[in-house]
Scaffold this active site. Structure first.
Site, PDB file in Angstrom:
ATOM      1  N   ASN A 231     -33.178  17.046  21.919  1.00  0.00           N
ATOM      2  CA  ASN A 231     -32.806  18.622  22.544  1.00  0.00           C
ATOM      3  C   ASN A 231     -33.786  19.358  23.505  1.00  0.00           C
ATOM      4  O   ASN A 231     -35.002  18.699  23.170  1.00  0.00           O
ATOM      5  CB  ASN A 231     -32.039  19.240  21.638  1.00  0.00           C
ATOM      6  CG  ASN A 231     -32.977  19.590  20.405  1.00  0.00           C
ATOM      7  OD1 ASN A 231     -33.852  20.335  20.533  1.00  0.00           O
ATOM      8  ND2 ASN A 231     -32.569  19.162  19.226  1.00  0.00           N
TER       9      ASN A 231
ATOM     10  N   LYS B 176     -22.794  30.828   9.732  1.00  0.00           N
ATOM     11  CA  LYS B 176     -23.889  29.592   9.534  1.00  0.00           C
ATOM     12  C   LYS B 176     -24.633  30.110   8.038  1.00  0.00           C
ATOM     13  O   LYS B 176     -24.905  29.206   7.352  1.00  0.00           O
ATOM     14  CB  LYS B 176     -24.848  29.348  10.544  1.00  0.00           C
ATOM     15  CG  LYS B 176     -25.015  27.902  11.007  1.00  0.00           C
ATOM     16  CD  LYS B 176     -25.740  27.701  12.247  1.00  0.00           C
ATOM     17  CE  LYS B 176     -24.884  26.909  13.299  1.00  0.00           C
ATOM     18  NZ  LYS B 176     -25.507  27.076  14.611  1.00  0.00           N
TER      19      LYS B 176
HETATM   20  N1  CTP Z   1     -30.383  22.298  10.383  1.00  0.00           N
HETATM   21  C1  CTP Z   1     -30.928  21.296   9.305  1.00  0.00           C
HETATM   22  N2  CTP Z   1     -30.506  20.166   9.270  1.00  0.00           N
HETATM   23  C2  CTP Z   1     -29.603  19.723  10.314  1.00  0.00           C
HETATM   24  C3  CTP Z   1     -29.084  20.742  11.275  1.00  0.00           C
HETATM   25  C4  CTP Z   1     -29.680  21.970  11.016  1.00  0.00           C
HETATM   26  O1  CTP Z   1     -31.741  21.581   8.879  1.00  0.00           O
HETATM   27  N3  CTP Z   1     -29.118  18.476  10.074  1.00  0.00           N
HETATM   28  C5  CTP Z   1     -31.210  23.687  10.196  1.00  0.00           C
HETATM   29  C6  CTP Z   1     -31.859  24.098  11.313  1.00  0.00           C
HETATM   30  O2  CTP Z   1     -33.259  23.950  11.288  1.00  0.00           O
HETATM   31  C7  CTP Z   1     -31.625  25.631  11.375  1.00  0.00           C
HETATM   32  C8  CTP Z   1     -30.128  25.699  10.905  1.00  0.00           C
HETATM   33  O3  CTP Z   1     -30.059  24.420  10.058  1.00  0.00           O
HETATM   34  O4  CTP Z   1     -32.342  26.324  10.269  1.00  0.00           O
HETATM   35  C9  CTP Z   1     -28.952  25.961  12.077  1.00  0.00           C
HETATM   36  O5  CTP Z   1     -29.151  24.818  12.905  1.00  0.00           O
HETATM   37  P1  CTP Z   1     -28.051  24.724  14.143  1.00  0.00           P
HETATM   38  O6  CTP Z   1     -28.435  23.606  14.761  1.00  0.00           O
HETATM   39  O7  CTP Z   1     -28.255  25.741  14.776  1.00  0.00           O
HETATM   40  O8  CTP Z   1     -26.670  24.619  13.489  1.00  0.00           O
HETATM   41  P2  CTP Z   1     -25.898  23.226  12.874  1.00  0.00           P
HETATM   42  O9  CTP Z   1     -25.983  23.134  11.295  1.00  0.00           O
HETATM   43  O10 CTP Z   1     -26.725  21.887  13.608  1.00  0.00           O
HETATM   44  O11 CTP Z   1     -24.563  23.479  13.565  1.00  0.00           O
HETATM   45  P3  CTP Z   1     -24.010  23.500  15.064  1.00  0.00           P
HETATM   46  O12 CTP Z   1     -24.745  22.238  15.680  1.00  0.00           O
HETATM   47  O13 CTP Z   1     -22.567  23.239  14.857  1.00  0.00           O
HETATM   48  O14 CTP Z   1     -24.328  24.843  15.768  1.00  0.00           O
END
Ligand code: CTP
Length: 419
Positions: A225, A357
């Protein structure tokens, strides 16, 4: 309308605005780097008073430093430009810090004994120690650096209250290779800047995940990403400036490690998960800024998947572990020994998504930002969300926001620690 609780202040000034720095040069070839440092200090808003030993003036001229600092340079304690002929008093009383760069082995040996037979050593001794911290940036040949006398002297100088900075490693002007090079001007600038930041996380251990992850599909392809890691690295710097011991677990980013910060490089979400889990038991704070890939392919192909007659490749996906949610559910986080902060990267409905979240991941603090508006940028705008509501932090540099967030986290931790 969101329930905003006011907004944090911006930092309109440069980091060293209104700071008066005495830059001392003792003899050594690293004096040429001190000229660049002088220019950088002025650019950061400091006023700079350069003082050189006679040996330093053999390497670069006072004219060079006067032109760069825009101030007369002093070399002799008998300089009659001072009406009372007391340059060692007059030049130290209004300083916010003294930095001797380069600090030669001989100069440090002299300081150690409290000797004061030239203007610069006289100033080090005569400065008000309570208000004018002394930083020394050693520079010398590797054998001189390794000599027990030098190491002994530096230990004693530290005990006497000086901050003896480290040295760089590599090619030396003499042709030898090893420890003893003076730190680079940007590292010295960092050390001075950090000096003036409040030590709100002194001694705390902070673990930060940063950057994207890369999930391989075959040996030449994968999904990732647009996260640049800049916010996470800014937080690492801010936490270190605040006195914390900082460890970053970084996905594939092309950023330099902030001075004083430890770094583990990883590639995939599983690698990041393993690295975080291995280090989080030592942490007091975990800040998850990483944009972790949600999925990976179940089976990474051993060879490059070829375009062919079989149509589109058939990929099976599995979900990656949620690192933040896992850490937040751990006994240490639940018992209050580990404070967890998440970052929500969204493209729409920022507040609602980030609030949901925060609850879903079980963290006390969730910071929301709009991915497309921040990925790769040097600035950002944040929504800071806790159980009480939402605070809007307007667009500012990532470093400025990182410093605010570090200060905010420190307040939250100390509120928990204070019964
Ligand atoms: N995060 C994590 N491990 C994952 C996914 C996310 O530790 N596998 C953590 C990220 O570092 C961040 C938070 O969770 O602090 C939110 O990450 P984000 O990518 O915004 O959300 P997701 O949980 O991935 O949800 P979505 O993709 O549906 O928005």
């Amino acid at each position: 309308m969101p329930n905003y609780r006011g907004s944090a202040t911006l930092r309109p000034m440069s980091d060293l605005s209104n700071k008066h720095i005495v830059l001392g040069l003792s003899g050594g070839i690293a004096c040429y780097k001190a000229a660049e440092l002088c220019r950088a200090l002025v650019k950061e808003g400091a006023t700079v008073q350069v003082v050189m030993t006679e040996a330093a003036a053999q390497f670069v001229t006072p004219v060079t430093l006067q032109a760069l600092s825009n101030n007369p340079v002093y070399v002799s304690q008998w300089d009659s430009r001072e009406p009372n002929n007391m340059a060692h008093i007059n030049l130290t009383r209004h300083a916010h810090a003294m930095l001797v760069a380069p600090a030669s082995a001989d100069f440090m040996a002299k300081l150690l004994h409290g000797r004061a037979d030239d203007l610069l050593s006289l100033m080090c001794l005569a400065r008000p120690t309570e208000t004018v911290p002394l930083l020394l940036a050693p520079a010398m040949n590797r054998e001189m650096w390794a000599h027990p006398a030098t190491q002994r002297n530096m230990a004693q100088l530290r005990q006497d209250g000086a901050t003896v900075l480290g040295v760089g490693q590599g090619d030396q002007a003499c042709g030898e290779v090893g420890d003893g090079r003076m730190l680079e001007p940007d590292e010295l600038l960092y050390a001075l800047t950090a000096l003036f930041q409040p030590k709100v996380l002194q001694g705390k251990r902070v673990l930060i995940s940063a950057g994207p992850t890369f999930e391989a599909i075959d040996p030449v392809r994968g999904i990732t990403n647009l996260s640049s890691g800049k916010m996470g690295f800014a937080l690492a710097r801010a936490a270190h400036e605040a006195g914390a011991l900082v460890q970053v677990v970084a996905g594939p980013v092309s950023l330099a490690t902030p001075y004083g910060v430890s770094r583990t490089d990883v590639r995939s979400a599983l690698d990041m998960h393993a690295a975080v889990m291995a280090q989080v038991e030592h942490a007091d704070v975990f800040i998850a800024t990483a944009a972790v890939a949600d999925w990976r392919v179940a089976q990474v192909a051993g060879e490059k998947i070829k375009k062919g007659s079989d149509g589109l490749p058939n990929l099976d996906w599995v979900e990656n572990p949620d690192i933040l949610a896992g850490v937040a559910a751990s006994t240490r986080a639940q018992s209050g020994d580990l404070y967890c902060v998440g970052f929500a990267a969204e493209t729409q409905y920022l507040q609602a998504q980030a609030q949901a979240k925060r609850t879903r991941k079980g963290v006390p603090l969730m910071v929301g930002n709009l991915g497309p508006a921040t990925f790769g940028q040097d600035d950002n705008a944040l929504l800071v969300i806790d159980e009480a509501g939402v605070t809007e932090w307007p667009r500012a540099s990532k470093l400025s926001l990182a410093r605010q967030l570090v200060a905010d986290i420190a307040v939250r931790i100390s509120a928990k620690e204070t019964p």
